[in-house]
Design a protein around this motif. Sequence first.
Motif, PDB file in Angstrom:
ATOM      1  N   TYR A   4       0.803  -1.217   0.000  1.00  0.00           N
ATOM      2  CA  TYR A   4       0.000   0.000   0.000  1.00  0.00           C
ATOM      3  C   TYR A   4       0.838   1.270   0.000  1.00  0.00           C
ATOM      4  CZ  TYR A   4      -3.910  -3.058   0.546  1.00  0.00           C
ATOM      5  OH  TYR A   4      -4.844  -4.030   0.317  1.00  0.00           O
ATOM      6  N   GLU A  43      -3.990  -2.156  -8.593  1.00  0.00           N
ATOM      7  CA  GLU A  43      -4.287  -2.873  -7.355  1.00  0.00           C
ATOM      8  C   GLU A  43      -5.530  -2.277  -6.704  1.00  0.00           C
ATOM      9  OE1 GLU A  43      -0.922  -2.569  -4.798  1.00  0.00           O
ATOM     10  OE2 GLU A  43       0.263  -4.052  -5.901  1.00  0.00           O
ATOM     11  N   ARG A  45      -7.540  -0.805  -3.801  1.00  0.00           N
ATOM     12  CA  ARG A  45      -7.205  -0.137  -2.540  1.00  0.00           C
ATOM     13  C   ARG A  45      -8.211   0.969  -2.247  1.00  0.00           C
ATOM     14  NH1 ARG A  45      -1.417   2.146  -2.648  1.00  0.00           N
ATOM     15  NH2 ARG A  45      -1.087   0.335  -3.919  1.00  0.00           N
ATOM     16  N   PRO A  66     -10.808  -1.671  -0.125  1.00  0.00           N
ATOM     17  CA  PRO A  66     -10.261  -1.860  -1.480  1.00  0.00           C
ATOM     18  C   PRO A  66     -11.226  -2.655  -2.355  1.00  0.00           C
ATOM     19  CG  PRO A  66      -9.209  -3.397   0.040  1.00  0.00           C
ATOM     20  CD  PRO A  66     -10.129  -2.529   0.870  1.00  0.00           C
ATOM     21  N   PHE A  70      -7.120   1.167  -7.782  1.00  0.00           N
ATOM     22  CA  PHE A  70      -6.766   2.502  -7.294  1.00  0.00           C
ATOM     23  C   PHE A  70      -7.110   3.561  -8.337  1.00  0.00           C
ATOM     24  CE2 PHE A  70      -3.243   5.661  -6.262  1.00  0.00           C
ATOM     25  CZ  PHE A  70      -3.897   6.189  -5.166  1.00  0.00           C
ATOM     26  N   THR A 107      -4.651   2.126   3.729  1.00  0.00           N
ATOM     27  CA  THR A 107      -4.448   0.709   3.993  1.00  0.00           C
ATOM     28  C   THR A 107      -5.804   0.075   4.301  1.00  0.00           C
ATOM     29  OG1 THR A 107      -4.088   1.149   6.341  1.00  0.00           O
ATOM     30  CG2 THR A 107      -2.138   1.069   4.943  1.00  0.00           C
TER      31      THR A 107
END
Length: 199
Positions: A4, A43, A45, A66, A70, A107
């Motif tokens: 992250y 990813e 997130r 998430p 992203f 996170t």
Amino acid sequence: MSKYHLLTNEGILAVKLARQTIESMLNDEKPQRIPNLPLNFQEDRGVFVTLTLDGELRGCIGYPYPIMSFEKAVMKAAISAAFEDPRFFPIEKKDFNRVCVEVTALTIPEELEPPFTSYTNQIQIGKHGLMVEYQENRGLLLPQVAVEQGFDSIEFLCQTCIKAGLTPMAWKYGAKVYRIEGQIFHEIEPNGEIVEEKL
């Protein structure tokens, strides 16, 4: 390196993506992707996009979990912060050149370990944001909020409960409390230099 953790250039790109997305909407254009984004952008997130107008909050919307890439989360959060935050009127084109854009990459929320009497020991001001859930209610305050407002851990817990539409002490009476960490990238001035904020 943490999955992250964003590199500086990645955080800069995230802020540029958020601004470009809002500008496209203001110009009645379909938001365009930035080509050749780093792999981190694919990813899943959590992320929040915060907008300030002349230094005052003008919109803040995001996704604590998430649930999408992203890249997609930044774009959707940017649109929501600019046009769908129920606390504000939608951003107008004439005002956007006075708006600073901030992106906070999150996170995965981590539930605090009971009992509630130990919660304050599990919260580090300047490092953790908080999220509170109880039944259908949920509220989240980003790490920077506690620093900006001068909250200690107990006040931070209470204010997050209030954000969730609960009583301030709900964290003592069955509400679930989660902590999150965030990397914050923001414009120093509207459409200006982008830096990572260290709390």
